[in-house]
Design a protein around this motif. Sequence first.
Motif, PDB file in Angstrom:
ATOM      1  N   HIS A 122       4.782  -7.608  -7.249  1.00 28.24           N
ATOM      2  CA  HIS A 122       3.568  -6.838  -7.530  1.00 28.24           C
ATOM      3  C   HIS A 122       3.558  -5.462  -6.878  1.00 28.24           C
ATOM      4  O   HIS A 122       2.522  -4.961  -6.457  1.00 28.24           O
ATOM      5  CB  HIS A 122       2.318  -7.636  -7.138  1.00 28.24           C
ATOM      6  N   ILE A 123       4.740  -4.871  -6.804  1.00 26.49           N
ATOM      7  CA  ILE A 123       4.818  -3.504  -6.278  1.00 26.49           C
ATOM      8  C   ILE A 123       5.445  -2.627  -7.354  1.00 26.49           C
ATOM      9  O   ILE A 123       6.556  -2.894  -7.820  1.00 26.49           O
ATOM     10  CB  ILE A 123       5.676  -3.462  -4.983  1.00 26.49           C
ATOM     11  N   LYS A 124       4.675  -1.595  -7.757  1.00 24.54           N
ATOM     12  CA  LYS A 124       5.181  -0.706  -8.800  1.00 24.54           C
ATOM     13  C   LYS A 124       5.785   0.527  -8.143  1.00 24.54           C
ATOM     14  O   LYS A 124       5.164   1.139  -7.280  1.00 24.54           O
ATOM     15  CB  LYS A 124       4.019  -0.293  -9.718  1.00 24.54           C
ATOM     16  N   ILE A 125       7.015   0.844  -8.534  1.00 24.90           N
ATOM     17  CA  ILE A 125       7.636   2.008  -7.906  1.00 24.90           C
ATOM     18  C   ILE A 125       8.069   3.021  -8.962  1.00 24.90           C
ATOM     19  O   ILE A 125       8.288   2.674 -10.118  1.00 24.90           O
ATOM     20  CB  ILE A 125       8.819   1.610  -7.000  1.00 24.90           C
ATOM     21  N   ASP A 126       8.151   4.282  -8.556  1.00 24.25           N
ATOM     22  CA  ASP A 126       8.584   5.357  -9.461  1.00 24.25           C
ATOM     23  C   ASP A 126      10.112   5.447  -9.450  1.00 24.25           C
ATOM     24  O   ASP A 126      10.743   5.140  -8.441  1.00 24.25           O
ATOM     25  CB  ASP A 126       8.015   6.701  -9.002  1.00 24.25           C
ATOM     26  N   ILE A 127      10.666   5.900 -10.576  1.00 23.97           N
ATOM     27  CA  ILE A 127      12.122   6.121 -10.654  1.00 23.97           C
ATOM     28  C   ILE A 127      12.372   7.514 -11.231  1.00 23.97           C
ATOM     29  O   ILE A 127      11.776   7.870 -12.258  1.00 23.97           O
ATOM     30  CB  ILE A 127      12.812   5.125 -11.610  1.00 23.97           C
ATOM     31  N   HIS A 128      13.249   8.270 -10.598  1.00 22.05           N
ATOM     32  CA  HIS A 128      13.618   9.588 -11.132  1.00 22.05           C
ATOM     33  C   HIS A 128      15.116   9.817 -11.005  1.00 22.05           C
ATOM     34  O   HIS A 128      15.709   9.478  -9.981  1.00 22.05           O
ATOM     35  CB  HIS A 128      12.929  10.709 -10.347  1.00 22.05           C
TER      36      HIS A 128
ATOM     37  N   HIS B 231      11.050  18.497  -3.014  1.00 22.77           N
ATOM     38  CA  HIS B 231       9.828  18.560  -2.200  1.00 22.77           C
ATOM     39  C   HIS B 231       8.838  17.462  -2.566  1.00 22.77           C
ATOM     40  O   HIS B 231       7.943  17.150  -1.795  1.00 22.77           O
ATOM     41  CB  HIS B 231       9.220  19.963  -2.272  1.00 22.77           C
ATOM     42  N   THR B 232       9.051  16.832  -3.747  1.00 20.83           N
ATOM     43  CA  THR B 232       8.210  15.682  -4.089  1.00 20.83           C
ATOM     44  C   THR B 232       8.554  14.472  -3.219  1.00 20.83           C
ATOM     45  O   THR B 232       7.812  13.492  -3.196  1.00 20.83           O
ATOM     46  CB  THR B 232       8.343  15.276  -5.581  1.00 20.83           C
ATOM     47  N   PHE B 233       9.665  14.536  -2.487  1.00 18.10           N
ATOM     48  CA  PHE B 233       9.990  13.442  -1.552  1.00 18.10           C
ATOM     49  C   PHE B 233       8.816  13.188  -0.601  1.00 18.10           C
ATOM     50  O   PHE B 233       8.568  12.063  -0.184  1.00 18.10           O
ATOM     51  CB  PHE B 233      11.214  13.787  -0.679  1.00 18.10           C
ATOM     52  N   TYR B 234       8.113  14.276  -0.278  1.00 17.28           N
ATOM     53  CA  TYR B 234       7.042  14.170   0.727  1.00 17.28           C
ATOM     54  C   TYR B 234       5.849  13.337   0.242  1.00 17.28           C
ATOM     55  O   TYR B 234       4.994  12.981   1.032  1.00 17.28           O
ATOM     56  CB  TYR B 234       6.557  15.562   1.148  1.00 17.28           C
ATOM     57  N   GLN B 235       5.804  13.063  -1.061  1.00 16.52           N
ATOM     58  CA  GLN B 235       4.674  12.266  -1.578  1.00 16.52           C
ATOM     59  C   GLN B 235       4.840  10.770  -1.303  1.00 16.52           C
ATOM     60  O   GLN B 235       3.944   9.990  -1.568  1.00 16.52           O
ATOM     61  CB  GLN B 235       4.574  12.439  -3.099  1.00 16.52           C
ATOM     62  N   TYR B 236       6.019  10.383  -0.810  1.00 15.62           N
ATOM     63  CA  TYR B 236       6.323   8.952  -0.731  1.00 15.62           C
ATOM     64  C   TYR B 236       6.479   8.453   0.707  1.00 15.62           C
ATOM     65  O   TYR B 236       6.911   9.196   1.582  1.00 15.62           O
ATOM     66  CB  TYR B 236       7.616   8.666  -1.508  1.00 15.62           C
ATOM     67  N   ASP B 237       6.132   7.173   0.891  1.00 11.46           N
ATOM     68  CA  ASP B 237       6.310   6.522   2.194  1.00 11.46           C
ATOM     69  C   ASP B 237       7.703   5.914   2.319  1.00 11.46           C
ATOM     70  O   ASP B 237       8.253   5.834   3.413  1.00 11.46           O
ATOM     71  CB  ASP B 237       5.276   5.396   2.360  1.00 11.46           C
ATOM     72  N   LEU B 238       8.231   5.442   1.188  1.00  9.71           N
ATOM     73  CA  LEU B 238       9.586   4.872   1.188  1.00  9.71           C
ATOM     74  C   LEU B 238      10.400   5.532   0.081  1.00  9.71           C
ATOM     75  O   LEU B 238      10.020   5.495  -1.094  1.00  9.71           O
ATOM     76  CB  LEU B 238       9.537   3.351   0.967  1.00  9.71           C
TER      77      LEU B 238
ATOM     78  N   PHE C  20      10.489  -2.332   6.583  1.00 13.95           N
ATOM     79  CA  PHE C  20       9.459  -1.327   6.344  1.00 13.95           C
ATOM     80  C   PHE C  20       8.219  -1.636   7.161  1.00 13.95           C
ATOM     81  O   PHE C  20       7.610  -0.754   7.755  1.00 13.95           O
ATOM     82  CB  PHE C  20       9.087  -1.286   4.859  1.00 13.95           C
ATOM     83  N   GLU C  21       7.873  -2.914   7.191  1.00 21.93           N
ATOM     84  CA  GLU C  21       6.630  -3.289   7.869  1.00 21.93           C
ATOM     85  C   GLU C  21       6.814  -3.423   9.378  1.00 21.93           C
ATOM     86  O   GLU C  21       5.842  -3.367  10.118  1.00 21.93           O
ATOM     87  CB  GLU C  21       6.086  -4.579   7.247  1.00 21.93           C
ATOM     88  N   SER C  22       8.061  -3.582   9.835  1.00 19.28           N
ATOM     89  CA  SER C  22       8.233  -3.794  11.270  1.00 19.28           C
ATOM     90  C   SER C  22       8.462  -2.508  12.048  1.00 19.28           C
ATOM     91  O   SER C  22       8.269  -2.483  13.255  1.00 19.28           O
ATOM     92  CB  SER C  22       9.346  -4.803  11.554  1.00 19.28           C
TER      93      SER C  22
ATOM     94  N   GLN D  94       0.816  -1.223   0.000  1.00 24.10           N
ATOM     95  CA  GLN D  94       0.000   0.000   0.000  1.00 24.10           C
ATOM     96  C   GLN D  94       0.846   1.268   0.000  1.00 24.10           C
ATOM     97  O   GLN D  94       0.308   2.370  -0.044  1.00 24.10           O
ATOM     98  CB  GLN D  94      -0.903   0.002   1.239  1.00 24.10           C
ATOM     99  N   ALA D  95       2.151   1.098   0.074  1.00 24.50           N
ATOM    100  CA  ALA D  95       3.030   2.258   0.226  1.00 24.50           C
ATOM    101  C   ALA D  95       3.361   2.885  -1.122  1.00 24.50           C
ATOM    102  O   ALA D  95       3.375   2.207  -2.150  1.00 24.50           O
ATOM    103  CB  ALA D  95       4.311   1.824   0.919  1.00 24.50           C
ATOM    104  N   LYS D  96       3.630   4.188  -1.088  1.00 24.66           N
ATOM    105  CA  LYS D  96       4.162   4.856  -2.283  1.00 24.66           C
ATOM    106  C   LYS D  96       5.678   4.850  -2.183  1.00 24.66           C
ATOM    107  O   LYS D  96       6.257   5.330  -1.199  1.00 24.66           O
ATOM    108  CB  LYS D  96       3.640   6.285  -2.380  1.00 24.66           C
TER     109      LYS D  96
END
Length: 179
Positions: free
Chosen positions: A34-40, A48-55, A175-177, A5-7
């Motif tokens: 089955h986890i899709k992640i963004d790459i930049h 400041h877009t860092f704030y959009q993500y959980d990890l 991450f989950e712990s 569920q994380a971004k």
Amino acid sequence: MILQQAKIVIFYGTDTGNTQEVAEKIAAYFLEIHIKIDIHNIIDADIHTFYQYDLLIFGIPTWDFGGIQEDWEELEDELSELDLSQSKVAIYGLGDQFGYGDFFIDAVGWLYEKLLPTGANFIGKWPTLGYEFDASRACIENDQEFCGLALDEDQQFDLSDIRIQQWISKITNEFESIS
Ligand SMILES: Cc1cc2nc3c(=O)[nH]c(=O)nc-3n(C[C@H](O)[C@H](O)[C@H](O)COP(=O)(O)O)c2cc1C
């Protein structure tokens, strides 16, 4: 929060492409679970877009005897001003342990030091066992650990895939712990 569920995002800097290739591999392994992640590329990033993500996964190579990849280095002042206390952060770095054994993945240590004051919750630290080097700014815990994943495409390219897979499984668990 469970990882599904994380971004999640990877921001990488690179001079000759290796750190980008690793970013793409990391993303491909995440996709297998089955986890899709963004790459930049960090050169194009608004931090400041860092704030959009959980990890946040940060990739950085070391250049010129402990030097910082230049696109990351340009962000030095801005990085320290972030508040990442709500974020989990994992760093990976590329280096050459035989060619630059006194400075092995130093830039990972630099990035870690820059982000410590932001309150970032670091995951994905990595054992120093299995590497041969004399000194590294990335060493913590009495030199037992690096503060992120160390990859050496110059001397140990054959170990990178397995290291990446094991690291993803480590950061998934961590991450989950931690809340
Ligand atoms: C001139 C030069 C200087 C380097 N300096 C270092 C160094 O100080 N420490 C280190 O661990 N690796 C060093 N390296 C190795 C690079 O970090 C490594 O080749 C890395 O994979 C490059 O990543 P990139 O293609 O993403 O830029 C150096 C390589 C070159 C060619």
